[in-house]
Design a protein around this motif. Sequence first.
Motif, PDB file in Angstrom:
ATOM      1  N   ASN A   8     -15.017  -0.099 -18.952  1.00  0.00           N
ATOM      2  CA  ASN A   8     -14.638  -1.103 -17.947  1.00  0.00           C
ATOM      3  C   ASN A   8     -13.245  -0.862 -17.368  1.00  0.00           C
ATOM      4  O   ASN A   8     -12.592  -1.798 -16.904  1.00  0.00           O
ATOM      5  CB  ASN A   8     -14.719  -2.528 -18.533  1.00  0.00           C
ATOM      6  CG  ASN A   8     -16.123  -2.854 -19.021  1.00  0.00           C
ATOM      7  OD1 ASN A   8     -17.100  -2.576 -18.332  1.00  0.00           O
ATOM      8  ND2 ASN A   8     -16.221  -3.415 -20.214  1.00  0.00           N
ATOM      9  N   THR A   9     -12.809   0.374 -17.405  1.00  0.00           N
ATOM     10  CA  THR A   9     -11.466   0.722 -16.911  1.00  0.00           C
ATOM     11  C   THR A   9     -11.571   1.888 -15.939  1.00  0.00           C
ATOM     12  O   THR A   9     -12.314   2.836 -16.170  1.00  0.00           O
ATOM     13  CB  THR A   9     -10.555   1.127 -18.086  1.00  0.00           C
ATOM     14  OG1 THR A   9     -10.471   0.045 -19.005  1.00  0.00           O
ATOM     15  CG2 THR A   9      -9.163   1.474 -17.592  1.00  0.00           C
ATOM     16  N   ARG A  10     -10.818   1.805 -14.872  1.00  0.00           N
ATOM     17  CA  ARG A  10     -10.756   2.894 -13.901  1.00  0.00           C
ATOM     18  C   ARG A  10      -9.297   3.301 -13.728  1.00  0.00           C
ATOM     19  O   ARG A  10      -8.429   2.441 -13.562  1.00  0.00           O
ATOM     20  CB  ARG A  10     -11.361   2.456 -12.558  1.00  0.00           C
ATOM     21  CG  ARG A  10     -12.857   2.183 -12.636  1.00  0.00           C
ATOM     22  CD  ARG A  10     -13.405   1.587 -11.372  1.00  0.00           C
ATOM     23  NE  ARG A  10     -12.825   0.272 -11.054  1.00  0.00           N
ATOM     24  CZ  ARG A  10     -13.170  -0.859 -11.645  1.00  0.00           C
ATOM     25  NH1 ARG A  10     -14.082  -0.864 -12.618  1.00  0.00           N
ATOM     26  NH2 ARG A  10     -12.603  -1.995 -11.291  1.00  0.00           N
TER      27      ARG A  10
ATOM     28  N   TYR B 274      -6.430   5.861 -11.782  1.00  0.00           N
ATOM     29  CA  TYR B 274      -6.140   6.662 -10.593  1.00  0.00           C
ATOM     30  C   TYR B 274      -4.735   7.245 -10.734  1.00  0.00           C
ATOM     31  O   TYR B 274      -3.845   6.612 -11.308  1.00  0.00           O
ATOM     32  CB  TYR B 274      -6.205   5.811  -9.325  1.00  0.00           C
ATOM     33  CG  TYR B 274      -7.525   5.092  -9.122  1.00  0.00           C
ATOM     34  CD1 TYR B 274      -8.586   5.722  -8.487  1.00  0.00           C
ATOM     35  CD2 TYR B 274      -7.695   3.785  -9.571  1.00  0.00           C
ATOM     36  CE1 TYR B 274      -9.799   5.070  -8.294  1.00  0.00           C
ATOM     37  CE2 TYR B 274      -8.902   3.120  -9.397  1.00  0.00           C
ATOM     38  CZ  TYR B 274      -9.947   3.764  -8.753  1.00  0.00           C
ATOM     39  OH  TYR B 274     -11.140   3.113  -8.580  1.00  0.00           O
TER      40      TYR B 274
ATOM     41  N   ALA C  29      -7.093   0.036 -12.975  1.00  0.00           N
ATOM     42  CA  ALA C  29      -7.946  -1.009 -12.407  1.00  0.00           C
ATOM     43  C   ALA C  29      -9.009  -1.368 -13.440  1.00  0.00           C
ATOM     44  O   ALA C  29      -9.407  -0.533 -14.253  1.00  0.00           O
ATOM     45  CB  ALA C  29      -8.595  -0.538 -11.117  1.00  0.00           C
ATOM     46  N   GLY C  30      -9.471  -2.622 -13.393  1.00  0.00           N
ATOM     47  CA  GLY C  30     -10.503  -3.052 -14.332  1.00  0.00           C
ATOM     48  C   GLY C  30     -10.376  -4.527 -14.672  1.00  0.00           C
ATOM     49  O   GLY C  30      -9.465  -5.221 -14.201  1.00  0.00           O
TER      50      GLY C  30
ATOM     51  N   GLU D  51      -3.333  -3.384  -3.711  1.00  0.00           N
ATOM     52  CA  GLU D  51      -4.430  -2.511  -3.334  1.00  0.00           C
ATOM     53  C   GLU D  51      -3.908  -1.302  -2.560  1.00  0.00           C
ATOM     54  O   GLU D  51      -2.813  -1.326  -2.006  1.00  0.00           O
ATOM     55  CB  GLU D  51      -5.444  -3.268  -2.462  1.00  0.00           C
ATOM     56  CG  GLU D  51      -6.170  -4.376  -3.196  1.00  0.00           C
ATOM     57  CD  GLU D  51      -7.223  -5.037  -2.308  1.00  0.00           C
ATOM     58  OE1 GLU D  51      -7.469  -4.516  -1.191  1.00  0.00           O
ATOM     59  OE2 GLU D  51      -7.792  -6.064  -2.724  1.00  0.00           O
TER      60      GLU D  51
ATOM     61  N   LEU E 235      -8.691   2.432  -1.140  1.00  0.00           N
ATOM     62  CA  LEU E 235      -9.539   1.796  -2.163  1.00  0.00           C
ATOM     63  C   LEU E 235      -9.608   0.291  -1.889  1.00  0.00           C
ATOM     64  O   LEU E 235      -9.103  -0.521  -2.668  1.00  0.00           O
ATOM     65  CB  LEU E 235      -8.981   2.053  -3.571  1.00  0.00           C
ATOM     66  CG  LEU E 235      -8.928   3.511  -4.057  1.00  0.00           C
ATOM     67  CD1 LEU E 235      -8.133   3.612  -5.355  1.00  0.00           C
ATOM     68  CD2 LEU E 235     -10.344   4.065  -4.260  1.00  0.00           C
TER      69      LEU E 235
ATOM     70  N   GLY F 281     -10.419  -3.499  -1.840  1.00  0.00           N
ATOM     71  CA  GLY F 281     -11.049  -4.381  -2.819  1.00  0.00           C
ATOM     72  C   GLY F 281     -10.740  -4.021  -4.269  1.00  0.00           C
ATOM     73  O   GLY F 281     -11.115  -4.759  -5.181  1.00  0.00           O
ATOM     74  N   GLU F 282     -10.071  -2.894  -4.494  1.00  0.00           N
ATOM     75  CA  GLU F 282      -9.730  -2.458  -5.866  1.00  0.00           C
ATOM     76  C   GLU F 282      -8.285  -2.837  -6.167  1.00  0.00           C
ATOM     77  O   GLU F 282      -7.346  -2.279  -5.603  1.00  0.00           O
ATOM     78  CB  GLU F 282      -9.911  -0.951  -5.993  1.00  0.00           C
ATOM     79  CG  GLU F 282      -9.675  -0.383  -7.384  1.00  0.00           C
ATOM     80  CD  GLU F 282     -10.868  -0.527  -8.316  1.00  0.00           C
ATOM     81  OE1 GLU F 282     -11.293  -1.680  -8.566  1.00  0.00           O
ATOM     82  OE2 GLU F 282     -11.380   0.510  -8.785  1.00  0.00           O
ATOM     83  N   ARG F 283      -8.088  -3.810  -7.035  1.00  0.00           N
ATOM     84  CA  ARG F 283      -6.736  -4.262  -7.391  1.00  0.00           C
ATOM     85  C   ARG F 283      -6.186  -3.341  -8.471  1.00  0.00           C
ATOM     86  O   ARG F 283      -6.781  -3.172  -9.531  1.00  0.00           O
ATOM     87  CB  ARG F 283      -6.787  -5.712  -7.890  1.00  0.00           C
ATOM     88  CG  ARG F 283      -5.430  -6.319  -8.231  1.00  0.00           C
ATOM     89  CD  ARG F 283      -5.584  -7.825  -8.466  1.00  0.00           C
ATOM     90  NE  ARG F 283      -4.331  -8.441  -8.855  1.00  0.00           N
ATOM     91  CZ  ARG F 283      -3.974  -8.690 -10.108  1.00  0.00           C
ATOM     92  NH1 ARG F 283      -4.794  -8.370 -11.110  1.00  0.00           N
ATOM     93  NH2 ARG F 283      -2.810  -9.256 -10.386  1.00  0.00           N
ATOM     94  N   LEU F 284      -5.020  -2.763  -8.203  1.00  0.00           N
ATOM     95  CA  LEU F 284      -4.431  -1.778  -9.104  1.00  0.00           C
ATOM     96  C   LEU F 284      -3.134  -2.303  -9.701  1.00  0.00           C
ATOM     97  O   LEU F 284      -2.385  -3.030  -9.045  1.00  0.00           O
ATOM     98  CB  LEU F 284      -4.120  -0.473  -8.354  1.00  0.00           C
ATOM     99  CG  LEU F 284      -5.260   0.231  -7.625  1.00  0.00           C
ATOM    100  CD1 LEU F 284      -4.718   1.450  -6.882  1.00  0.00           C
ATOM    101  CD2 LEU F 284      -6.340   0.663  -8.592  1.00  0.00           C
TER     102      LEU F 284
END
Length: 359
Positions: free
Chosen positions: A62-64, A66, A86-87, A107, A111, A113-116
Amino acid sequence: RLKRCICSGEELSIEVKDRFFRKMPEVELHNLYGPTEASIDVTFYEVQAADRLIPIGKPVANTRLYIVTEEGSLAPIGVPGELCIAGIQLAKGYLNRPELTAEKFRELPLLPGERLYFTGDLARWLGDGNIAYLGRKDTQIKLRGFRIELGEIESAIQSYTDRIETVAVVSQGTQAESKVLCAYYSATEQIDSGQLQTYLQRHLPVYMVPLHYQQLPALPHTSSGKIDRKALSRTPLNVQKERAVLPKTELEKQLALIWKEVLQIEKVSIRDDFFQLGGNSLSVIHLHKRLTEQLDPNISIANLYRYRTIESFLAYTSQKSHAGKSQTMTVPERKERLLQGNAKRSQRLSKRKGTNSDE
């Protein structure tokens, strides 16, 4: 009964890893990484006894992850950048600190919609999908126009030998252009700094190779247990001055005169380092202009950074000249070589036929 050991919170050094496997060779050792803002650990890696580079590993479930360059693009394999997470485990932000929250949690346009969470840690992808940690972003410096990750240099130094326990690279100098890279390290036995520098010259770009090396009984640490880089940057350099070797040949004297005029100094030894004498990126440009006008129009600025003494520079140009002569000949030389070859072939034919070369 111990089956596995999991470490996190601080970078795992080669020395600690080696000590661990000497004492507990049958126990698994796992290296994890993660900040509080992401509910702690977000990567894992099972360390092997033979590892000379210890990655922080791959993302947990459940982790991304970058790695983002300064331009905001995703870094390809091998290129350093800031590690972003992210995750589902990301914090909502910092309590009562909206500005810091907006800075660290955001963000990227590529990307949507991907909160980092931007960790401030430097890392790079390895070819096998693992991530190598390179240190904090605030240890990144810019030196003579090049952006340098000090952690990358430190990793290269630690890969030289397992006798080195801890290492830190700092920049020292009175002005931005006169700053030089200095490597401080502690080791179980004496390290030959010359051999270490030669090793780094083979494994790092020339602008990332430290100029000064100093072995200390132990490196200073802050109250939080991290290496105190500020204290090291104030540590006097133990520069060993060897006896000056004055220029003797006409070429050495010509180069020494150019150096003295460019650097505005009175004396030069053929073993003096250009940057130790006060050289910087601007004076290298002046030196390059003088040398291309008076010596060789094909000299590159990169080689002036690589061969920093008159002695090493002349050795390089001599080798280059010798290689060039063996590959290229003037027209008379080619004609003479051709005539010699024809004469030898005629003699061989004459012996086979039992006649003389006139036939």
